[in-house]
Design a protein around this motif. Structure first.
Motif: not given
Length: 198
Positions: A152-153, A155-156, A159-160, A163, A179
């Motif tokens: 999850t970390l 993947t986030c 995503g950043l 962005d 995060l």
């Protein structure tokens, strides 16, 4: 020689994809980018699907090489601040210079992989020293569901990066700190466990 030429063409395809997008990725465009005679790319990658597969395979190889090198140069993460430092370094590399071009190509390929199981399989996150370093840090901090939290970390963080590729600028350090804090947070008694939905 064949292997060298295929690598040269895959690198040229990466550059074309980063600069011109998925619609601009043609055999002729790759020939031009590689400064090779017309028809060279199609001799090595007969179809567009073969070209994309070669490109993605090369992209994953370059990414793995970079992550391995970073993990070798960085000491083991002992504190949340050190982990944030490592992630900040990675995001900067992914948003500037050659790293930015590879990121643009990576996300274009990720969208294509929705309709192409072969590409999707190549793009599945691979084991590497950097990913293992994150897992070891979380385990040392007493996190129970290390695998899910690390996934999850990372993947986030990905995503950043996406962005900021779209909107510009750097990934704020505060976002990375948030995060990491979330990854270290333990479940409260009676709260539902983390559910991985991807």
């Amino acid at each position: 020689m064949t292997s060298d030429r295929r690598t040269l063409l895959a690198d040229a395809a990466l550059a074309v994809l980063a600069d011109e997008g998925i619609r601009g990725l043609t055999h002729r465009a790759v020939d031009r980018e590689a400064a090779l005679p017309p028809g060279t790319t199609s001799a090595y990658f007969r179809t567009r699907a073969a070209l994309l597969t070669g490109l993605v395979t090369r992209l994953v190889h370059l990414d793995q090489e970079e992550l391995h090198t970073m993990a070798e140069r960085l000491p083991p993460f002992r504190t949340p601040e050190e982990l944030v430092d490592g992630m900040a370094l990675l995001t900067r590399r992914r948003l500037t210079g050659e790293g930015r071009r590879r990121s643009l190509a990576r996300y274009a390929c990720a969208v294509e992989s929705v309709r192409d199981p072969e590409l999707r399989e190549i793009l599945v996150p691979r084991e590497n020293a950097a990913r293992e370093a994150v897992r070891l840090f979380l385990a040392d901090q007493g996190v129970r569901d290390v695998e899910d939290r690390a996934h999850t970390l990372l993947t986030c963080v990905d995503g950043l990066v996406f962005d900021r590729l779209v909107s510009g600028g750097d990934v704020p350090r505060e976002a990375l700190e948030g995060l990491v804090a979330a990854a270290l947070r333990q479940h409260l008694p009676g709260s539902p466990p983390t559910v991985r939905r991807w």
